[in-house]
Design an enzyme around this catalytic site. Sequence first.
Site, PDB file in Angstrom:
ATOM      1  N   SER A 125       0.837  -1.201   0.000  1.00  0.00           N
ATOM      2  CA  SER A 125       0.000   0.000   0.000  1.00  0.00           C
ATOM      3  C   SER A 125       0.872   1.250   0.000  1.00  0.00           C
ATOM      4  O   SER A 125       1.967   1.254   0.571  1.00  0.00           O
ATOM      5  CB  SER A 125      -0.853  -0.032   1.275  1.00  0.00           C
ATOM      6  OG  SER A 125      -1.504   1.195   1.457  1.00  0.00           O
ATOM      7  N   TYR A 150      -2.361  -1.475  10.986  1.00  0.00           N
ATOM      8  CA  TYR A 150      -2.590  -1.951   9.612  1.00  0.00           C
ATOM      9  C   TYR A 150      -1.419  -1.567   8.712  1.00  0.00           C
ATOM     10  O   TYR A 150      -0.843  -2.410   8.008  1.00  0.00           O
ATOM     11  CB  TYR A 150      -3.897  -1.373   9.030  1.00  0.00           C
ATOM     12  CG  TYR A 150      -3.972  -1.600   7.534  1.00  0.00           C
ATOM     13  CD1 TYR A 150      -4.301  -2.854   7.022  1.00  0.00           C
ATOM     14  CD2 TYR A 150      -3.651  -0.581   6.631  1.00  0.00           C
ATOM     15  CE1 TYR A 150      -4.307  -3.083   5.650  1.00  0.00           C
ATOM     16  CE2 TYR A 150      -3.661  -0.805   5.270  1.00  0.00           C
ATOM     17  CZ  TYR A 150      -3.991  -2.054   4.774  1.00  0.00           C
ATOM     18  OH  TYR A 150      -3.988  -2.274   3.421  1.00  0.00           O
ATOM     19  N   LYS A 154       1.823  -3.873   6.513  1.00  0.00           N
ATOM     20  CA  LYS A 154       2.303  -3.822   5.121  1.00  0.00           C
ATOM     21  C   LYS A 154       3.822  -3.623   5.092  1.00  0.00           C
ATOM     22  O   LYS A 154       4.524  -4.243   4.294  1.00  0.00           O
ATOM     23  CB  LYS A 154       1.580  -2.704   4.357  1.00  0.00           C
ATOM     24  CG  LYS A 154       0.086  -2.962   4.184  1.00  0.00           C
ATOM     25  CD  LYS A 154      -0.185  -4.255   3.429  1.00  0.00           C
ATOM     26  CE  LYS A 154      -1.643  -4.650   3.395  1.00  0.00           C
ATOM     27  NZ  LYS A 154      -1.871  -5.999   2.838  1.00  0.00           N
TER      28      LYS A 154
HETATM   29  P1  NAD Z   1     -11.175  -7.165   0.824  1.00  0.00           P
HETATM   30  O1  NAD Z   1     -11.453  -7.167   2.271  1.00  0.00           O
HETATM   31  O2  NAD Z   1     -12.280  -6.830  -0.107  1.00  0.00           O
HETATM   32  O3  NAD Z   1     -10.561  -8.562   0.372  1.00  0.00           O
HETATM   33  C1  NAD Z   1      -9.791  -9.369   1.241  1.00  0.00           C
HETATM   34  C2  NAD Z   1     -10.365 -10.773   1.206  1.00  0.00           C
HETATM   35  O4  NAD Z   1      -9.560 -11.603   2.031  1.00  0.00           O
HETATM   36  C3  NAD Z   1     -11.791 -10.853   1.730  1.00  0.00           C
HETATM   37  O5  NAD Z   1     -12.600 -11.553   0.805  1.00  0.00           O
HETATM   38  C4  NAD Z   1     -11.660 -11.624   3.055  1.00  0.00           C
HETATM   39  O6  NAD Z   1     -12.790 -12.418   3.302  1.00  0.00           O
HETATM   40  C5  NAD Z   1     -10.394 -12.435   2.803  1.00  0.00           C
HETATM   41  N1  NAD Z   1      -9.643 -12.789   4.009  1.00  0.00           N
HETATM   42  C6  NAD Z   1      -9.241 -11.964   5.016  1.00  0.00           C
HETATM   43  N2  NAD Z   1      -8.589 -12.671   5.959  1.00  0.00           N
HETATM   44  C7  NAD Z   1      -8.552 -13.971   5.533  1.00  0.00           C
HETATM   45  C8  NAD Z   1      -8.025 -15.168   6.071  1.00  0.00           C
HETATM   46  N3  NAD Z   1      -7.407 -15.212   7.242  1.00  0.00           N
HETATM   47  N4  NAD Z   1      -8.179 -16.319   5.369  1.00  0.00           N
HETATM   48  C9  NAD Z   1      -8.799 -16.308   4.174  1.00  0.00           C
HETATM   49  N5  NAD Z   1      -9.332 -15.201   3.625  1.00  0.00           N
HETATM   50  C10 NAD Z   1      -9.208 -14.041   4.297  1.00  0.00           C
HETATM   51  O7  NAD Z   1      -9.930  -6.170   0.590  1.00  0.00           O
HETATM   52  P2  NAD Z   1      -9.364  -5.549  -0.757  1.00  0.00           P
HETATM   53  O8  NAD Z   1      -9.731  -4.109  -0.798  1.00  0.00           O
HETATM   54  O9  NAD Z   1      -9.678  -6.422  -1.910  1.00  0.00           O
HETATM   55  O10 NAD Z   1      -7.809  -5.599  -0.422  1.00  0.00           O
HETATM   56  C11 NAD Z   1      -7.019  -6.699  -0.823  1.00  0.00           C
HETATM   57  C12 NAD Z   1      -5.601  -6.493  -0.326  1.00  0.00           C
HETATM   58  O11 NAD Z   1      -5.100  -5.246  -0.800  1.00  0.00           O
HETATM   59  C13 NAD Z   1      -5.467  -6.421   1.199  1.00  0.00           C
HETATM   60  O12 NAD Z   1      -4.251  -7.056   1.548  1.00  0.00           O
HETATM   61  C14 NAD Z   1      -5.390  -4.956   1.490  1.00  0.00           C
HETATM   62  O13 NAD Z   1      -4.699  -4.694   2.666  1.00  0.00           O
HETATM   63  C15 NAD Z   1      -4.623  -4.465   0.277  1.00  0.00           C
HETATM   64  N6  NAD Z   1      -4.852  -3.044  -0.050  1.00  0.00           N
HETATM   65  C16 NAD Z   1      -6.123  -2.596  -0.224  1.00  0.00           C
HETATM   66  C17 NAD Z   1      -6.341  -1.262  -0.532  1.00  0.00           C
HETATM   67  C18 NAD Z   1      -7.732  -0.724  -0.673  1.00  0.00           C
HETATM   68  O14 NAD Z   1      -7.896   0.502  -0.596  1.00  0.00           O
HETATM   69  N7  NAD Z   1      -8.742  -1.542  -0.907  1.00  0.00           N
HETATM   70  C19 NAD Z   1      -5.248  -0.395  -0.682  1.00  0.00           C
HETATM   71  C20 NAD Z   1      -3.952  -0.903  -0.513  1.00  0.00           C
HETATM   72  C21 NAD Z   1      -3.764  -2.240  -0.194  1.00  0.00           C
HETATM   73  C1  WQD Z   2      -9.573   9.346   0.642  1.00  0.00           C
HETATM   74  C2  WQD Z   2      -9.725  10.822   0.949  1.00  0.00           C
HETATM   75  C3  WQD Z   2     -10.087  11.283   3.277  1.00  0.00           C
HETATM   76  C4  WQD Z   2     -13.972   9.381   3.610  1.00  0.00           C
HETATM   77  C5  WQD Z   2      -7.061   4.400   2.936  1.00  0.00           C
HETATM   78  C6  WQD Z   2      -6.008   3.709   3.769  1.00  0.00           C
HETATM   79  C7  WQD Z   2      -4.880   3.248   2.915  1.00  0.00           C
HETATM   80  C8  WQD Z   2      -5.392   2.426   1.751  1.00  0.00           C
HETATM   81  C9  WQD Z   2      -6.530   3.061   1.034  1.00  0.00           C
HETATM   82  C10 WQD Z   2      -5.194   0.107   2.273  1.00  0.00           C
HETATM   83  C11 WQD Z   2      -8.986  11.238   2.215  1.00  0.00           C
HETATM   84  C12 WQD Z   2     -11.288  11.694   2.457  1.00  0.00           C
HETATM   85  C13 WQD Z   2     -12.779   9.858   3.118  1.00  0.00           C
HETATM   86  C14 WQD Z   2     -14.966  10.302   4.010  1.00  0.00           C
HETATM   87  C15 WQD Z   2     -13.512  12.098   3.361  1.00  0.00           C
HETATM   88  N1  WQD Z   2      -5.879   1.148   2.176  1.00  0.00           N
HETATM   89  N2  WQD Z   2     -12.553  11.195   2.998  1.00  0.00           N
HETATM   90  N3  WQD Z   2     -14.699  11.635   3.866  1.00  0.00           N
HETATM   91  O1  WQD Z   2      -7.343   7.455   3.537  1.00  0.00           O
HETATM   92  O2  WQD Z   2      -6.347   7.706   1.207  1.00  0.00           O
HETATM   93  O3  WQD Z   2      -6.458   5.491   2.263  1.00  0.00           O
HETATM   94  O4  WQD Z   2      -7.533   3.488   1.955  1.00  0.00           O
HETATM   95  O5  WQD Z   2      -4.009  -0.046   2.229  1.00  0.00           O
HETATM   96  O6  WQD Z   2      -4.015   2.518   3.721  1.00  0.00           O
HETATM   97  O7  WQD Z   2      -5.539   4.624   4.741  1.00  0.00           O
HETATM   98  O8  WQD Z   2      -8.541   6.537   1.482  1.00  0.00           O
HETATM   99  O9  WQD Z   2     -10.883   6.539   0.730  1.00  0.00           O
HETATM  100  O10 WQD Z   2     -10.399   6.615   3.210  1.00  0.00           O
HETATM  101  O11 WQD Z   2      -9.897   8.613   1.831  1.00  0.00           O
HETATM  102  O12 WQD Z   2     -13.319  13.329   3.262  1.00  0.00           O
HETATM  103  O13 WQD Z   2     -16.038   9.939   4.495  1.00  0.00           O
HETATM  104  O14 WQD Z   2     -11.108  11.094   1.197  1.00  0.00           O
HETATM  105  O15 WQD Z   2      -9.826  12.237   4.274  1.00  0.00           O
HETATM  106  O16 WQD Z   2      -8.477  12.516   1.995  1.00  0.00           O
HETATM  107  P1  WQD Z   2      -7.134   6.896   2.196  1.00  0.00           P
HETATM  108  P2  WQD Z   2     -10.008   6.991   1.833  1.00  0.00           P
END
Ligand code: NAD
Ligand code: WQD
Length: 336
Positions: A125, A150, A154
């Site tokens: 991330s 969290y 990462k």
């Molecule tokens: P998500 O929660 O939609 O998907 C994760 C999936 O993993 C879910 O279906 C959940 O049921 C499954 N899971 C969790 N723990 C498990 C376990 N112990 N065993 C088996 N399955 C398990 O999340 P996402 O948004 O698709 O994110 C996927 C990956 O990307 C995560 O590692 C997250 O940290 C990372 N990530 C997400 C974002 C974001 O903004 N969505 C940003 C950066 C990184």
């Molecule tokens: C985006 C912008 C908020 C909600 C998070 C995690 C990051 C990554 C992605 C996994 C920001 C603003 C949001 C609301 C708002 N996940 N906002 N009102 O914070 O960039 O990242 O998700 O790795 O680790 O921290 O994403 O979508 O929460 O926010 O004003 O109700 O929208 O302040 O500027 P963020 P976000």
Amino acid sequence: MKNILVTGGLGFIGSHTVVELQASGYRVIVVDDLSNSTVDVLENIEKISGIKPDFHQLDLRNKSDVQQLFATTSIDGIIHFAAFKAVGESVHKPLEYYENNIGSLVYILQEMVKHNIKNFIFSSSCTVYGQAETLPITELEKTKPALSPYGNTKQVGEEIIIDACNAHQLNAISLRYFNPIGAHDSIHIGELPLGVPQNLIPYITQTAIGLRDELSIFGNDYDTKDGTAVRDYIHVVDLAKAHIAALTRLVNKENTENYEYYNVGTGTGLSVLEIVESFERVTEQKLNYTIVERRKGDVTAAFADNTLVTSKLKWQPEKSLDDALRSAWEWQKKNT
Ligand code: NAD
Ligand code: WQD
């Protein structure tokens, strides 16, 4: 045909990646414990690709289940999405986050070593950079102490993978995602936040459809173009395709290091107000919003320099912000 294990393959990014893997000729084995997804996603994947992936409902925190899976399944590469991802929740439940995001990772790496599986893609991330010194953010940017458990999972996750690559000659790529948004064009799969959404786009779509009264915009006193915070919003289908590019690089042995990491973003930084305006224009919905205080832990601005990923992985974003917002809205309407 190569067999690819996708952990968390029924989640938001995982499900879109499964579809792209199938389209690229990979055979997919999905593992998910349904802690943040539903089993219907399997059928919805099949509606798009015509192929139902093999599915194991399994909690990766259970070491013996993980061992059993690897002992009975032929695997050529792994894309590891499974993790808990709620930043705020991780502050209150750090040990659950470490158990899942680190424990499961270690079990999988151990099985890779045992079964001589070499190729591993990790969901990292942009949160590892904190507030970057230089924008746009290149991979040369130093990582910062994490602001949440969290975020720490990462950073530590990447370090564990580096050590495992060095000791056991694994090949791994971490993809540092910026802000994934949107849904598949078919509107069969998308993001399914449980409870009150923490992320901006689902909060916007739930407000527009009437599930929430108004969007709270967290701060308009940042040092940005309009005072609201700036992020790099990437269409989830583009992000899914970056995984295929990364995996293909490893499968074809094109990687130059045994551990590589790439920023995956569009390269464009957009403010919260710009997102709201674009959403209103694209969907012709009026959005109620109010400005409130900054959210603790938020950075002012984060957007990617994606030169490395575009040149080395030969990947580039193909979809626009409008595409992403339109699909997020269609997905919200379908699911309400
Ligand atoms: P998500 O929660 O939609 O998907 C994760 C999936 O993993 C879910 O279906 C959940 O049921 C499954 N899971 C969790 N723990 C498990 C376990 N112990 N065993 C088996 N399955 C398990 O999340 P996402 O948004 O698709 O994110 C996927 C990956 O990307 C995560 O590692 C997250 O940290 C990372 N990530 C997400 C974002 C974001 O903004 N969505 C940003 C950066 C990184
Ligand atoms: C985006 C912008 C908020 C909600 C998070 C995690 C990051 C990554 C992605 C996994 C920001 C603003 C949001 C609301 C708002 N996940 N906002 N009102 O914070 O960039 O990242 O998700 O790795 O680790 O921290 O994403 O979508 O929460 O926010 O004003 O109700 O929208 O302040 O500027 P963020 P976000």
